[in-house]
Design a protein around this motif. Structure first.
Motif: not given
Length: 151
Positions: A1-3, A5-6, A8, A88, A106-109, A116
């Motif tokens: 996962m690319q940082e 694309l997070v 925070r 996500s 934190t929102h990922t995916g 983002c």
């Protein structure tokens, strides 16, 4: 996962974790700061459904519920190809502090930098409104009401 694309967000809110947890999980209380209708079943596998703007519905399922401390739920938008329902993950930690709570989101995916950026803006907006409600203030009408977004 690319940082990159997070999403925070951290914010200090002068209210106890239990009060914030209720504002995040009670369908009537969440509407004080976000959304026009909500169906929330805060238990693993339970539904997360919030019509955020009156024109845009977020849907997913709770994955983790630790009362007054942590929530994790899948998240996406109905009728979205880019971020479909449940695609996500939103994680919210409520960390008690002497003068309130540190809310860490934190929102990922999310699929790309544009999504983002849009979600980071949305979370900043709604966490600000959550802080107002938790402090006992009325955040007023949501300026995002009626916004359909895209994706």
């Amino acid at each position: 996962m690319q940082e990159a694309l997070v999403v925070r967000r951290e914010t200090h809110i002068p209210a106890p974790p239990a009060a914030l947890f209720a504002l995040l999980t009670d369908p009537e209380k969440i509407l004080r700061w976000m959304g026009t209708e909500a169906q929330l079943e805060p238990q693993p596998g339970g539904l997360y459904l919030v019509n955020v703007t009156g024109a845009r519905v977020a849907r997913g399922y709770f994955r983790e519920v630790v009362p007054v401390h942590r929530l994790a739920y899948s998240f996406g938008w109905e009728e979205s190809e880019e971020v479909p329902p449940g695609s996500s993950l939103v994680e919210i930690d409520l960390i008690e502090q002497p003068d309130g709570t540190l809310l860490r989101l934190t929102h990922t995916g999310l699929p790309n930098a544009e999504q983002c950026a849009g979600h980071a803006e949305g979370w900043a907006h709604y966490l600000g409104r959550l802080g107002e409600v938790a402090a006992g203030r009325d955040p007023g009408p949501d300026p995002k009401y009626g916004h359909t977004g895209r994706g």
